[in-house]
Write an enzyme that holds these catalytic residues in place. Structure first.
Site, PDB file in Angstrom:
ATOM      1  CG  ASP A 263      -1.934   1.183   1.144  1.00 34.73           C
ATOM      2  OD1 ASP A 263      -2.974   1.029   0.631  1.00 34.73           O
ATOM      3  OD2 ASP A 263      -1.672   2.080   1.703  1.00 34.73           O
ATOM      4  CG  ASN A 271      -4.536  11.064  -6.359  1.00 33.83           C
ATOM      5  OD1 ASN A 271      -4.035  11.127  -7.270  1.00 33.83           O
ATOM      6  ND2 ASN A 271      -5.356   9.963  -5.710  1.00 33.83           N
ATOM      7  CG  HIS A 276      -7.588  12.551  -9.243  1.00 33.74           C
ATOM      8  ND1 HIS A 276      -7.605  11.579  -8.230  1.00 33.74           N
ATOM      9  CD2 HIS A 276      -8.483  13.442  -8.667  1.00 33.74           C
ATOM     10  CE1 HIS A 276      -8.275  11.921  -7.088  1.00 33.74           C
ATOM     11  NE2 HIS A 276      -8.867  13.239  -7.274  1.00 33.74           N
ATOM     12  CG  ASP A 280      -4.685   7.959 -12.923  1.00 36.05           C
ATOM     13  OD1 ASP A 280      -4.806   7.563 -11.732  1.00 36.05           O
ATOM     14  OD2 ASP A 280      -5.770   8.358 -13.670  1.00 36.05           O
ATOM     15  CD  GLU A 306      -4.215   4.285  -1.840  1.00 35.96           C
ATOM     16  OE1 GLU A 306      -4.575   5.171  -0.626  1.00 35.96           O
ATOM     17  OE2 GLU A 306      -5.185   4.368  -2.418  1.00 35.96           O
TER      18      GLU A 306
END
Length: 392
Positions: A263, A271, A276, A280, A306
């Site tokens: 994680d 973000n 965003h 990505d 994530e």
């Protein structure tokens, strides 16, 4: 590129003598190509919609024999006409296909055809009386390899320049894409050979059913990949990864199978600060890091958000922790260039590790244990690998 293709067409056209038989062959190739496009129109549209690598449209089945047996100007007519028809009937309504892309594809196809024609003329010049000699089969193979290389290099360079980055999957395509291209070229070469040994041009219709079956088989494979692949990272999605991990457990016969839950720490801040889309890009970069950090036999997937998962067959607890530590080290060193001159760095990850059969008789038990270990890593300050003790 367009100018070069047009200049070559005009130059070669002025030097070409067109005979009635050549006109008939060109007409048959066009008719077969148009008929095949009409019958595969919906499949071709769906293939284009789902494809994220250089698209193989199978027109080489008709353009390769044109390049080998026709005068260059007629071969050019076949190429341009087929691509115009293909764009009008199959690509026009696909949202990701602007007009310049089929134009580029047609120009590259023209250059590839001239490459094929040039190799044939150079190695098997006019005056040959028969094509049933083994040496002339070698000429066809060399011509097709040259065509494949020109097509791959030009398309790859164009994609990389347009996207301002080199992504091997986007520029070169997958093994399946290249195998399909080579298979299509081979089918086109067989059609050309049929013409060269004197079969009637109408024999080209025998290739149509083969091309239609190819279309449908390729679409099935693309749909299967789309259903099992995470679109943002290219990794296996949760459903596909779970199936592969369960298969590893089933065939382990009690040997150790490790699971890592990975994680990204504080990813929401990435973000919030950068947006965003850069987020990505970070996920995609992390996916590449994970793939390179694990062993060749390990399988990486995106679990969601994530969070990533890794299944490691034939592994001990100590080896599993080492893989997790390597992942953490690689992520710490990761720098992701996003828009402008912005570079996102300082990333870390927490990893939970658990192993079958120590934590239970099936994959679900091991996943729960790895998830619990991940929470321990988070609560202990993040940026580390944690395990938990098995009970019972």
């Amino acid at each position: 590129m367009t100018a070069a293709a047009l200049a070559l067409t005009m130059t070669l056209g002025l030097r070409s003598a067109i005979e009635p038989h050549a006109l008939m062959v060109a007409g048959v190739l066009l008719a077969m190509g148009v008929a095949e496009t009409e019958m595969a129109r919906t499949v071709e549209r769906d293939r284009r919609e789902y494809n994220d690598t250089p698209h193989v449209n199978l027109t080489a089945v008709w353009t390769v024999p044109g390049a080998i047996v026709l005068p260059p100007v007629l071969a050019a007519v076949v190429v341009v006409a087929l691509y115009l028809h293909l764009y009008w009937r199959s690509w026009f309504k696909v949202r990701r296909v602007p007009a310049y892309r089929p134009t580029l594809s047609a120009m590259v196809a023209l250059l590839s055809c001239y490459t094929t024609w040039g190799v044939v003329q150079l190695l098997a010049p006019a005056g040959r009386t028969s094509w049933d000699q083994l040496e002339l089969l070698g000429v066809l193979v060399i011509a097709l390899v040259a065509r494949f290389m020109v097509n791959s290099l030009v398309i790859g360079a164009a994609i990389s320049l347009f996207e301002r980055r080199f992504d091997p999957r986007r520029a070169i395509g997958t093994w399946h894409d290249n195998a399909l291209e080579l298979g299509t070229l081979g089918l086109g070469a067989l059609s050309a050979a049929a013409l060269l040994i004197g079969l009637h041009p109408a024999s080209m219709m025998l290739a149509v059913p083969v091309v239609l079956v190819l279309h449908r088989n390729v679409l099935i494979r693309q749909l299967e990949e789309a259903a099992s692949t995470d679109p943002k990272t290219g990794l296996a999605n949760a459903v596909a990864w779970t199936a592969m991990a369960a298969a590893e457990v089933d065939r382990s016969e009690g040997a150790g199978v490790g699971v890592l839950m990975v994680d990204l720490d504080n990813f929401k801040a990435v973000n919030d600060r950068h947006g965003h889309l850069p987020g990505d890009q970070v996920l995609k970069a992390v996916a590449k890091v994970l793939t390179s950090a694990v062993r060749p036999e390990d399988v990486v997937g995106r679990w969601g958000g994530e969070e990533f998962v890794v299944v490691c067959p034939a592994v001990s607890t100590e080896e599993l922790v080492q893989v997790g530590e390597r992942i953490c080290d690689e992520i710490r060193r990761l720098e992701v260039a996003v828009s402008g001159h912005t570079v996102i760095s300082g990333l870390t990850a927490s990893v939970g590790a658990a192993i079958y059969p120590l934590f239970g008789p099936d994959l679900r038990d091991v996943l729960l244990a790895a998830d619990d270990a991940l929470f321990v890593a988070k609560d202990s300050g993040k940026n580390q690998v944690s395990t938990i003790e098995a009970h019972g």
